[in-house]
Write a protein that holds these residues in place. Structure first.
Motif, PDB file in Angstrom:
ATOM      1  N   ALA A 145      21.359  -2.039 -49.000  1.00  0.00           N
ATOM      2  CA  ALA A 145      20.188  -1.284 -48.557  1.00  0.00           C
ATOM      3  C   ALA A 145      20.567   0.181 -48.371  1.00  0.00           C
ATOM      4  O   ALA A 145      21.741   0.545 -48.306  1.00  0.00           O
ATOM      5  CB  ALA A 145      19.655  -1.867 -47.251  1.00  0.00           C
ATOM      6  N   LEU A 146      19.564   1.036 -48.247  1.00  0.00           N
ATOM      7  CA  LEU A 146      19.814   2.473 -48.133  1.00  0.00           C
ATOM      8  C   LEU A 146      20.330   2.878 -46.758  1.00  0.00           C
ATOM      9  O   LEU A 146      20.804   4.001 -46.588  1.00  0.00           O
ATOM     10  CB  LEU A 146      18.540   3.253 -48.476  1.00  0.00           C
ATOM     11  CG  LEU A 146      17.985   3.015 -49.886  1.00  0.00           C
ATOM     12  CD1 LEU A 146      16.813   3.946 -50.153  1.00  0.00           C
ATOM     13  CD2 LEU A 146      19.067   3.183 -50.944  1.00  0.00           C
ATOM     14  N   CYS A 147      20.266   1.971 -45.772  1.00  0.00           N
ATOM     15  CA  CYS A 147      20.801   2.281 -44.445  1.00  0.00           C
ATOM     16  C   CYS A 147      22.238   1.805 -44.294  1.00  0.00           C
ATOM     17  O   CYS A 147      22.810   1.893 -43.207  1.00  0.00           O
ATOM     18  CB  CYS A 147      19.924   1.669 -43.354  1.00  0.00           C
ATOM     19  SG  CYS A 147      19.880  -0.147 -43.370  1.00  0.00           S
ATOM     20  N   CYS A 170      18.276  -1.707 -38.870  1.00  0.00           N
ATOM     21  CA  CYS A 170      17.911  -0.374 -39.371  1.00  0.00           C
ATOM     22  C   CYS A 170      16.427  -0.124 -39.129  1.00  0.00           C
ATOM     23  O   CYS A 170      15.574  -0.848 -39.656  1.00  0.00           O
ATOM     24  CB  CYS A 170      18.207  -0.282 -40.862  1.00  0.00           C
ATOM     25  SG  CYS A 170      19.921  -0.618 -41.316  1.00  0.00           S
ATOM     26  N   THR A 171      16.118   0.906 -38.368  1.00  0.00           N
ATOM     27  CA  THR A 171      14.719   1.233 -38.125  1.00  0.00           C
ATOM     28  C   THR A 171      14.063   1.871 -39.335  1.00  0.00           C
ATOM     29  O   THR A 171      12.833   1.927 -39.426  1.00  0.00           O
ATOM     30  CB  THR A 171      14.584   2.175 -36.922  1.00  0.00           C
ATOM     31  OG1 THR A 171      15.308   3.399 -37.193  1.00  0.00           O
ATOM     32  CG2 THR A 171      15.149   1.539 -35.659  1.00  0.00           C
ATOM     33  N   ASN A 330      15.083  -5.404 -41.052  1.00  0.00           N
ATOM     34  CA  ASN A 330      15.987  -4.315 -40.668  1.00  0.00           C
ATOM     35  C   ASN A 330      17.408  -4.508 -41.203  1.00  0.00           C
ATOM     36  O   ASN A 330      18.360  -3.949 -40.665  1.00  0.00           O
ATOM     37  CB  ASN A 330      16.041  -4.148 -39.145  1.00  0.00           C
ATOM     38  CG  ASN A 330      14.668  -4.028 -38.528  1.00  0.00           C
ATOM     39  OD1 ASN A 330      13.772  -3.425 -39.112  1.00  0.00           O
ATOM     40  ND2 ASN A 330      14.491  -4.605 -37.358  1.00  0.00           N
ATOM     41  N   GLY A 331      17.560  -5.305 -42.261  1.00  0.00           N
ATOM     42  CA  GLY A 331      18.892  -5.635 -42.763  1.00  0.00           C
ATOM     43  C   GLY A 331      19.523  -4.543 -43.597  1.00  0.00           C
ATOM     44  O   GLY A 331      18.846  -3.722 -44.226  1.00  0.00           O
ATOM     45  N   THR A 332      20.862  -4.553 -43.633  1.00  0.00           N
ATOM     46  CA  THR A 332      21.619  -3.551 -44.386  1.00  0.00           C
ATOM     47  C   THR A 332      21.835  -3.958 -45.840  1.00  0.00           C
ATOM     48  O   THR A 332      22.507  -3.244 -46.591  1.00  0.00           O
ATOM     49  CB  THR A 332      23.001  -3.308 -43.744  1.00  0.00           C
ATOM     50  OG1 THR A 332      23.765  -4.522 -43.816  1.00  0.00           O
ATOM     51  CG2 THR A 332      22.865  -2.868 -42.304  1.00  0.00           C
TER      52      THR A 332
END
Length: 342
Positions: A145-147, A170-171, A330-332
């Motif tokens: 993910a982008l976070c 990740c918010t 909210n996953g990475t």
């Protein structure tokens, strides 16, 4: 150099307001091409410096290109038209998994191994299982993910890392941004086949030169919105030598190519990085540039062996790729099993 820097700043300012993208792409060509000559792959020498990488992180970024609230980054380049183009490549309907098994004859991730906990009941008869997987790293096939990646305290689009990533996840920029899935055109670059070897040895660098030579040889072309897939033969080597140590990877000098071609998604049979990529600069430069600067999701540790054989048999190095991450709030990222369709 002063003129280049001044123009780059001007292009950056215009890009942030949503203007003059063609001019920005012209500047990308100057920055990534003429200014920084590619090393010859025969030397396997590092092709970029820390100073160049740090400039690329700002000069070639996509921050604000799709607005301050963007959740997709370079996945915005996968438009309905791009999906239709990918669908038009389907001829035989043959499908191939690009995911590697969670464990093979040599095990799984040595530091974070996969565990399958079988839960079996005989009265009443019932069978289920529990999976334990810490999927980020250099073994499991997964989508970032982008976070997931931070550079200088910031994640993609300038969000503060400490304010965005908390114990609750990740918010912004979590993996559910891709809940509708990925469908686009993939271009497979088979570097061992190009170089006439069954697989690349650990520490071997893959350069922009390899990608461009492959395009000339096969007629395939990396275009905006595409998924660029790089085969190093990592799993072929592991199988042949029962050796799980080390991988080949992308030399940092290839990074401007991602910007020049407006690549939407980068995938490979490794986690992309090569050891000591920029001497004296211990940073996962491919992850930092792709995810933080470009807002580009990464497909790590794909199994490209079967699809490479199919592509060679069909002489078709462009095909449809589709993938759907698990919707982890909210996953990475997510473990993933992408599918190629010919």
């Amino acid at each position: 150099h002063g003129a280049v820097a001044s123009t780059a700043r001007h292009v950056k300012a215009m890009t942030m307001t949503g203007a003059a993208v063609p001019l920005a792409l012209t500047m990308v060509s100057l920055i990534g091409g003429a200014a920084y000559a590619q090393p010859n792959r025969e030397t396997n020498a590092p092709g970029a410096t820390q100073a160049q990488f740090e400039r690329w992180m700002t000069e070639l970024s996509t921050w604000q290109r799709w607005g301050p609230d963007d959740q997709l980054g370079s996945a915005n380049l996968i438009t309905p038209a791009k999906r239709l183009q990918a669908a038009s490549l389907v001829e035989t309907g043959e499908t191939i998994s690009l995911g590697h098994d969670l464990a093979d004859g040599l095990g799984s991730d040595g530091n974070r191994p996969f565990a399958l906990d079988m839960i079996i009941s005989f009265d009443p008869d019932r069978i289920r299982d529990r999976l334990d997987i810490d999927y980020h790293g250099g073994f499991f096939t997964h989508l970032d993910a982008l976070c997931h990646v931070v550079y200088d305290g910031l994640i993609y689009n300038g969000h503060d890392f400490r304010e965005t990533v908390t114990a609750d996840g990740c918010t912004h920029l979590g993996i559910t941004g891709l809940k509708a899935g990925i469908v686009t055109k993939a271009v497979l670059v088979d570097v061992p086949r190009l170089r006439g070897v069954p697989y690349l040895e650990p520490g071997t660098r893959v350069y922009r030169e390899d990608i461009e030579a492959w395009e000339r040889q096969t007629g395939a072309r990396v275009e905006p919105g595409d998924a660029l897939l790089i085969r190093t033969g990592r799993w072929a080597r592991r199988s042949a030598l029962t050796d799980e140590t080390g991988t080949a990877g992308m030399d940092a000098s290839f990074l401007p190519f991602l910007a020049e071609r407006d690549v939407a998604l980068l995938g490979g049979d490794t986690a992309h990085e090569v050891r000591d990529n920029i001497p004296g600069f211990d940073v996962t430069v491919v992850h930092k540039f792709a995810i933080v600067a470009r807002g580009m999701n990464l497909l790590d540790n794909l199994d490209l062996e079967e699809v490479a054989e199919a592509a060679a048999r069909l002489q078709r190095w462009e095909f449809l790729i589709m993938a759907s991450p698990v919707r982890v709030p909210n996953g990475t990222g997510s473990p993933i099993n992408p599918i190629a369709m010919f």
